[in-house]
Scaffold this active site. Structure first.
Site, PDB file in Angstrom:
ATOM      1  N   HIS A  62     -14.598 -15.930  -7.159  1.00  0.00           N
ATOM      2  CA  HIS A  62     -13.850 -16.866  -8.018  1.00  0.00           C
ATOM      3  C   HIS A  62     -12.567 -16.241  -8.553  1.00  0.00           C
ATOM      4  O   HIS A  62     -12.522 -15.042  -8.836  1.00  0.00           O
ATOM      5  CB  HIS A  62     -14.732 -17.432  -9.137  1.00  0.00           C
ATOM      6  N   ASP A 114     -10.735 -17.370 -11.287  1.00  0.00           N
ATOM      7  CA  ASP A 114     -10.489 -17.485 -12.734  1.00  0.00           C
ATOM      8  C   ASP A 114     -11.124 -16.314 -13.472  1.00  0.00           C
ATOM      9  O   ASP A 114     -11.992 -15.625 -12.946  1.00  0.00           O
ATOM     10  CB  ASP A 114     -11.074 -18.806 -13.263  1.00  0.00           C
ATOM     11  N   ASP A 163     -13.700  -9.202 -12.860  1.00  0.00           N
ATOM     12  CA  ASP A 163     -14.542 -10.403 -12.748  1.00  0.00           C
ATOM     13  C   ASP A 163     -13.597 -11.595 -12.619  1.00  0.00           C
ATOM     14  O   ASP A 163     -13.082 -12.074 -13.605  1.00  0.00           O
ATOM     15  CB  ASP A 163     -15.430 -10.522 -13.975  1.00  0.00           C
ATOM     16  N   GLU A 221     -15.115 -20.914 -12.268  1.00  0.00           N
ATOM     17  CA  GLU A 221     -16.502 -20.422 -12.270  1.00  0.00           C
ATOM     18  C   GLU A 221     -16.952 -20.117 -13.688  1.00  0.00           C
ATOM     19  O   GLU A 221     -18.082 -20.410 -14.072  1.00  0.00           O
ATOM     20  CB  GLU A 221     -16.620 -19.158 -11.407  1.00  0.00           C
ATOM     21  N   GLU A 222     -16.053 -19.517 -14.467  1.00  0.00           N
ATOM     22  CA  GLU A 222     -16.431 -19.035 -15.801  1.00  0.00           C
ATOM     23  C   GLU A 222     -16.808 -20.172 -16.741  1.00  0.00           C
ATOM     24  O   GLU A 222     -17.443 -19.961 -17.755  1.00  0.00           O
ATOM     25  CB  GLU A 222     -15.296 -18.204 -16.420  1.00  0.00           C
ATOM     26  N   ASP A 249     -19.868 -11.351  -6.958  1.00  0.00           N
ATOM     27  CA  ASP A 249     -19.612 -11.547  -8.392  1.00  0.00           C
ATOM     28  C   ASP A 249     -20.645 -10.778  -9.218  1.00  0.00           C
ATOM     29  O   ASP A 249     -20.874 -11.086 -10.378  1.00  0.00           O
ATOM     30  CB  ASP A 249     -19.668 -13.060  -8.694  1.00  0.00           C
ATOM     31  N   HIS A 261     -15.553  -9.462 -19.323  1.00  0.00           N
ATOM     32  CA  HIS A 261     -15.232 -10.389 -20.424  1.00  0.00           C
ATOM     33  C   HIS A 261     -14.717  -9.666 -21.673  1.00  0.00           C
ATOM     34  O   HIS A 261     -14.794 -10.207 -22.774  1.00  0.00           O
ATOM     35  CB  HIS A 261     -16.428 -11.282 -20.793  1.00  0.00           C
TER      36      HIS A 261
HETATM   37 ZN   LIG Z   1     -17.663 -13.755 -12.362  1.00  0.00          ZN
END
Ligand SMILES: [Zn+2]
Length: 413
Positions: free
Chosen positions: A55, A57, A118, A152-153, A175, A358
């Protein structure tokens, strides 16, 4: 609207150009913001089509704008100080996985933003696999599909058309985190919405008449378990009931919960407990009215993969061939693969090396990314000799709940 924000499109277009430049086929950016491409088979027909997904994003919880990727060559062990935020330190004491990476090349951000590993690490791995396979047509593999997805997030990476457009028999998301991770156990997830209708009246004339919905809502919260069954008191395979939003007035109040468990029985019990609490309070205050609506979100992909473990077994074999010990810890969240698996394309999640995601301490080892790349190449070879299954057994669930695309706030990303 997909993709969720515009900067996605800059990256998606870049990926389209790059896929074309390396000679991938059927390169396309769909109307819903997914880049798709094909690496044609080099091996006999009949092998299953595998898809590799990542992903584009990044997590919305922390800034991913103006990222300054910094490569710390040949990490010597000890603390890594991030250039733009001397207070942000990566220490092997705090992050034991870092201690295993001495001698490797560590990528971090500057300290004030995400790195975006990520899932840019996944994007880089998938692109490198594609490039490597296209450069080496002597490597045996079946048809391979590539997909780079947005959103995705926030749990919206799987557009209703993706399954058909992807046209694959099995898929892997790149991921995951630690070296060797092959994830096929996620939470099963429901949402619960509780509405409390009180009795509103001018407070000056309220004696024996007002039923304050906020007080009733507070009683619901108070009656639910506090020292068990919450995210902050559970770990491992334990499930929970999580109140994540509450608002209202004296007249009416709404409470939003997510329910999580690895087993359907546990998930059902969490919903029943919430409904019992509402029923008990309703009995004590018949003038108020309560509704408790439980909506299905996603399911543990293990329920489907158990019927055909080849996607896991072959990934484990690919790891072992490279001297990597495969591990399959259950993850306390969902992935894009949860939805694809439920729709019929088994989609476990493979490691990329990404760590501390994150947040500003995010990092990844370049060597871990390289290992993940080799695992995918090996996996492509292993699938080339596998046979296509006519159809996988379908998992049935006794409780009929409508599928809902609403976003779960714990989407693991
Ligand atoms: Zn991810």
């Amino acid at each position: 609207m997909s993709p969720h924000t515009d900067p996605h499109y800059d990256l998606l277009r870049l990926l389209v150009d790059e896929l074309k430049a390396i000679g991938a086929e059927d390169v396309k950016l769909t109307g819903y913001g997914v880049v798709l491409a094909t690496i044609p088979a080099t091996h006999e027909a009949g092998a299953p089509t595998i898809a590799l997904l990542a992903h584009v994003d990044t997590a919305p919880q922390f800034s991913g704008t103006g990222v300054k990727p910094t490569v710390h060559r040949r990490y010597a062990g000890g603390e890594i100080v991030l250039p733009d935020a001397p207070g942000v330190v990566l220490s092997p004491q705090l992050f034991p996985y870092l201690a295993t990476k001495a001698g490797e090349d560590i990528v971090t951000g500057g300290g004030t933003t995400l790195l975006g590993a990520d899932d840019k690490s996944g994007v880089a791995i998938v692109m490198t696999v594609a490039h490597h396979l296209l450069q080496n047509p002597g490597l045996p593999h079946g048809r391979i599909r590539i997909a780079f997805t947005p959103d995705e997030e926030i749990g919206r990476g799987v557009h209703p058309d993706l399954l058909e457009d992807l046209n694959a028999d099995v898929a892997y998301t790149l991921d995951g985190a630690d070296l060797g991770e092959i994830i096929y156990e996620t939470f099963s997830a429901d949402r619960a919405d509780v509405h409390v209708q009180g009795v509103a009246i001018h407070p000056g004339h309220a004696k024996d008449k007002l039923v304050n919905a906020l007080h009733v809502a507070a009683k619901i919260v108070d009656t639910l378990p506090h020292i068990t069954l919450t995210p902050e008191t559970t770990s491992g395979r334990e499930g929970f009931i999580h109140l994540y939003e509450m608002n209202g007035t004296a007249a009416a109040a709404d409470l939003k919960f997510i329910l999580r468990d690895f087993e359907l029985d546990g998930l059902r019990e969490h919903g029943e407990l919430l409904q019992q609490v509402c029923a008990a309070l309703q009995a004590g205050e018949p003038r108020a009215s309560f509704t408790c609506t439980i909506t299905k979100q996603y399911r543990n992909m293990r329920y489907w993969l158990e019927d055909d473990m080849r996607p896991i077994d072959l990934a484990r074999e690919a790891c072992r061939r490279l001297g990597i010990e495969p591990i399959s810890p259950p993850i306390r969240g969902g992935t894009d693969g949860s939805r694809l698996t439920e729709q019929g394309v088994p989609t476990p999640n493979l490691f990329t090396g990404m760590q501390n995601i994150h947040g500003p301490q995010e990092w990844v080892s370049i060597q871990d990314m390289a290992r993940a790349t080799f695992v995918c190449v090996e996996l492509a070879k292993l699938w080339s000799t596998a046979r296509r299954e006519a159809s996988a057994a379908h998992h049935t669930e006794e409780r009929k709940v409508p599928v809902d695309a609403q976003v779960p706030p714990d989407w693991s990303g």
